[in-house]
Design an enzyme around this catalytic site. Structure first.
Site, PDB file in Angstrom:
ATOM      1  N   GLY A 113       0.854  -1.190   0.000  1.00  0.00           N
ATOM      2  CA  GLY A 113       0.000   0.000   0.000  1.00  0.00           C
ATOM      3  C   GLY A 113       0.886   1.234   0.000  1.00  0.00           C
ATOM      4  O   GLY A 113       0.597   2.232   0.657  1.00  0.00           O
ATOM      5  N   GLY A 114       1.986   1.140  -0.760  1.00  0.00           N
ATOM      6  CA  GLY A 114       3.000   2.213  -0.749  1.00  0.00           C
ATOM      7  C   GLY A 114       2.647   3.373  -1.653  1.00  0.00           C
ATOM      8  O   GLY A 114       3.473   4.257  -1.869  1.00  0.00           O
TER       9      GLY A 114
ATOM     10  N   ASP B 265       0.898  -1.805  -4.650  1.00  0.00           N
ATOM     11  CA  ASP B 265      -0.356  -1.060  -4.446  1.00  0.00           C
ATOM     12  C   ASP B 265      -1.311  -1.541  -5.522  1.00  0.00           C
ATOM     13  O   ASP B 265      -0.950  -2.389  -6.356  1.00  0.00           O
ATOM     14  CB  ASP B 265      -0.134   0.465  -4.523  1.00  0.00           C
ATOM     15  CG  ASP B 265      -1.176   1.234  -3.695  1.00  0.00           C
ATOM     16  OD1 ASP B 265      -2.377   1.173  -4.052  1.00  0.00           O
ATOM     17  OD2 ASP B 265      -0.812   1.863  -2.690  1.00  0.00           O
TER      18      ASP B 265
ATOM     19  N   HIS C 147      -4.559   2.253   9.372  1.00  0.00           N
ATOM     20  CA  HIS C 147      -5.573   3.180   9.918  1.00  0.00           C
ATOM     21  C   HIS C 147      -6.756   3.342   8.958  1.00  0.00           C
ATOM     22  O   HIS C 147      -7.797   3.844   9.338  1.00  0.00           O
ATOM     23  CB  HIS C 147      -4.949   4.530  10.327  1.00  0.00           C
ATOM     24  CG  HIS C 147      -4.804   5.529   9.225  1.00  0.00           C
ATOM     25  ND1 HIS C 147      -4.877   6.876   9.459  1.00  0.00           N
ATOM     26  CD2 HIS C 147      -4.574   5.389   7.903  1.00  0.00           C
ATOM     27  CE1 HIS C 147      -4.703   7.527   8.312  1.00  0.00           C
ATOM     28  NE2 HIS C 147      -4.505   6.635   7.360  1.00  0.00           N
TER      29      HIS C 147
ATOM     30  N   ARG D  76       2.930   1.833   5.732  1.00  0.00           N
ATOM     31  CA  ARG D  76       2.826   3.161   6.336  1.00  0.00           C
ATOM     32  C   ARG D  76       1.412   3.693   6.160  1.00  0.00           C
ATOM     33  O   ARG D  76       0.887   3.753   5.038  1.00  0.00           O
ATOM     34  CB  ARG D  76       3.814   4.123   5.674  1.00  0.00           C
ATOM     35  CG  ARG D  76       3.834   5.468   6.412  1.00  0.00           C
ATOM     36  CD  ARG D  76       4.785   6.434   5.779  1.00  0.00           C
ATOM     37  NE  ARG D  76       4.090   7.208   4.764  1.00  0.00           N
ATOM     38  CZ  ARG D  76       4.503   8.383   4.319  1.00  0.00           C
ATOM     39  NH1 ARG D  76       5.623   8.906   4.777  1.00  0.00           N
ATOM     40  NH2 ARG D  76       3.837   9.024   3.396  1.00  0.00           N
TER      41      ARG D  76
HETATM   42  C1  SAM Z   1      -3.499   5.944   3.281  1.00  0.00           C
HETATM   43  S1  SAM Z   1      -2.755   5.426   1.797  1.00  0.00           S
HETATM   44  C2  SAM Z   1      -1.084   5.211   2.316  1.00  0.00           C
HETATM   45  C3  SAM Z   1      -0.100   5.373   1.220  1.00  0.00           C
HETATM   46  C4  SAM Z   1       1.362   5.351   1.655  1.00  0.00           C
HETATM   47  N1  SAM Z   1       1.719   4.126   2.317  1.00  0.00           N
HETATM   48  C5  SAM Z   1       1.629   6.534   2.566  1.00  0.00           C
HETATM   49  O1  SAM Z   1       1.799   6.386   3.765  1.00  0.00           O
HETATM   50  O2  SAM Z   1       1.637   7.662   2.055  1.00  0.00           O
HETATM   51  C6  SAM Z   1      -3.333   3.777   1.628  1.00  0.00           C
HETATM   52  C7  SAM Z   1      -2.846   3.083   0.376  1.00  0.00           C
HETATM   53  O3  SAM Z   1      -3.427   1.769   0.366  1.00  0.00           O
HETATM   54  C8  SAM Z   1      -3.792   1.476  -0.962  1.00  0.00           C
HETATM   55  N2  SAM Z   1      -4.824   0.434  -0.979  1.00  0.00           N
HETATM   56  C9  SAM Z   1      -6.122   0.550  -0.650  1.00  0.00           C
HETATM   57  N3  SAM Z   1      -6.763  -0.623  -0.789  1.00  0.00           N
HETATM   58  C10 SAM Z   1      -5.833  -1.493  -1.219  1.00  0.00           C
HETATM   59  C11 SAM Z   1      -5.880  -2.872  -1.551  1.00  0.00           C
HETATM   60  N4  SAM Z   1      -7.006  -3.577  -1.453  1.00  0.00           N
HETATM   61  N5  SAM Z   1      -4.745  -3.457  -1.969  1.00  0.00           N
HETATM   62  C12 SAM Z   1      -3.590  -2.744  -2.090  1.00  0.00           C
HETATM   63  N6  SAM Z   1      -3.470  -1.453  -1.773  1.00  0.00           N
HETATM   64  C13 SAM Z   1      -4.592  -0.828  -1.350  1.00  0.00           C
HETATM   65  C14 SAM Z   1      -4.267   2.805  -1.502  1.00  0.00           C
HETATM   66  O4  SAM Z   1      -4.283   2.815  -2.913  1.00  0.00           O
HETATM   67  C15 SAM Z   1      -3.262   3.765  -0.898  1.00  0.00           C
HETATM   68  O5  SAM Z   1      -2.159   3.966  -1.719  1.00  0.00           O
END
Ligand code: SAM
Length: 410
Positions: free
Chosen positions: A245-246, A270, A315, A311
């Site tokens: 989820g980067g 991601d 939440h 990261r």
């Molecule tokens: C709050 S953001 C955090 C992004 C990064 N880690 C940061 O701290 O800036 C959550 C991330 O999770 C990804 N995400 C949401 N659902 C997901 C899924 N089912 N599988 C993979 N990634 C996912 C989103 O696209 C997003 O980039």
């Protein structure tokens, strides 16, 4: 003891003289904000408090209208010159009278300066909301219809009291069945929902790159990477770190500035459509970093990496889904692997106003939760992990990351 009159004079003098003294470091600024808030709390009348709490949404609406009608772009490029409301209204064809009703709110909150009747000029903050600034993407994302703090537009937030009444005031525990679905009348989860709007998705991705802009040092500058991870990294044929989820890779981009030799052992995971935005960013991701489209709820394909790093991902999710995500990581880990969470863990008491509000934002759009340190420990332990340590930067800015280091429980 200072009287209110003396304090008023002092603060007015400070407002004049401080800008000329140059940048103020985070620690000093945060200490001042806290003192200033204490004074406000000490003297605020009930009516002023009610106005402050209930009318915040109108500023967000005014900001969004001004962005959509190019007000910030026009003022930021006017070289400090005043512009009349009629001039400012031209590019959008807006009724000047209507536009003026919004811009005066922005003038009152210091985002532009009123220089005469119906005349405005830029202040240093104006540029932050022009198209040239990545912060404008954050403003777009936050003020878009799912999140607008205005009671008329923030469907999920506006309907939160009603939703909670309906659910007997239980914590939302399903990201597919919570306040967002109730407020928006949709079956889509929030991330599925923004995927449908490429402009919003792109704004969200860039917004994420700014999340930690003013939140102190990078995690690898206060967490002992060498001692805890590199010195115990036995199998260098395996990947070193997977950023789950980067987003568009901003964290890994910073990491490779310090550890360029590790680039080919780093993986950015991601959703596929998010990874498609990586090359649209202002920074350049190291070409050695592997990009793997991933769904957090499916099998983790990179097995036995030294580090699984998340990261501000957990939440976004209530315990039900956070545990499903952790299970997939647990299954891919070996006994040498380390789970690193980098989260805005809340203190157990005296949570700051910003963090307390972001927690409700998480609740209203994702059924998510900003957990306290205790709650993170509990979540990890219930998911089969043993927490070996927590790390924080020496100087804590509001929302600074806390690192949780955990391994598989034996
Ligand atoms: C709050 S953001 C955090 C992004 C990064 N880690 C940061 O701290 O800036 C959550 C991330 O999770 C990804 N995400 C949401 N659902 C997901 C899924 N089912 N599988 C993979 N990634 C996912 C989103 O696209 C997003 O980039």
């Amino acid at each position: 003891m200072s009287s209110i009159e003396q304090l008023t004079v002092l603060l007015n003098e400070a407002a004049e003289s401080l800008p000329a003294q140059g940048p103020i470091n985070d620690e000093k600024r945060n200490a001042f904000y806290a003192a200033y808030e204490n004074v406000r709390k000490a003297i605020e009348t009930p009516i002023d408090a009610a106005v402050r709490v209930l009318f915040g949404g109108y500023d967000a609406v005014a900001l969004r209208v001004a962005m959509d009608t190019q007000i910030f772009n026009q003022l930021a490029t006017a070289g400090g010159q005043s512009k009349s409301i009629s001039e400012l209204a031209k590019p959008s064809g807006a009724d000047p009278l209507l536009l003026n009703r919004f811009i005066r709110i922005l003038a009152a909150s210091g985002l532009v300066k009123e220089t005469g009747e119906g005349e405005y000029a830029s202040v240093p903050l104006t540029g932050a909301f022009s198209d040239m600034s990545p912060l404008s993407k954050s403003a777009f994302h936050i003020s878009d219809k799912a999140q607008m703090r205005s009671l008329s537009n923030a469907n999920s937030l506006a309907k939160l009291p009603q939703y909670l009444q309906k659910t007997n005031y239980q914590n939302p525990n399903d990201s597919w069945d919570g306040p967002f679905q109730f407020g928006e009348a949709t079956n889509l989860q929030y991330f599925e929902w923004i995927e449908q709007d490429p402009k919003h998705q792109e704004a969200f991705n860039t917004h994420m790159t700014l999340q930690r802009m003013e939140r102190g040092p990078n995690w690898f500058d206060f967490y002992p990477v060498q001692e805890r991870l590199l010195d115990t990294d036995k199998d260098t044929s395996k990947k070193f770190l997977v950023d789950l989820g980067g987003g568009v890779g901003h964290d890994l981009a910073a990491f490779t500035e310090k550890y360029p030799d590790l680039a080919s052992r780093l993986v950015l995971e991601d959703l596929g459509h998010v990874l498609a935005d990586v090359d649209k960013q202002q920074f350049k991701l190291h070409p050695g970093i592997e990009r793997v489209p991933t769904d957090l709820f499916q099998e983790q394909t990179v097995k036995g990496a030294k580090v699984y790093y998340l990261r501000t991902v957990l939440h976004d999710w209530p315990d039900k889904q956070a545990k499903q995500i952790l299970k997939k990581i647990h299954e891919a880990m070996t006994n040498d692997s380390v789970l690193i969470l980098n989260e805005n863990a809340l203190p157990d008491e005296y949570v700051g106003g910003f963090q307390a509000r972001v927690d409700i934002l998480m609740m209203s759009i994702l059924s998510g939760i900003d957990r306290t340190c205790k709650q993170f420990h509990k979540l990890l332990e219930e998911s089969g992990f043993e927490v070996l340590g927590t790390y924080r930067p020496q100087t804590l800015s509001p929302g600074a990351g806390t690192i949780f280091e955990a391994v598989k429980k034996h």
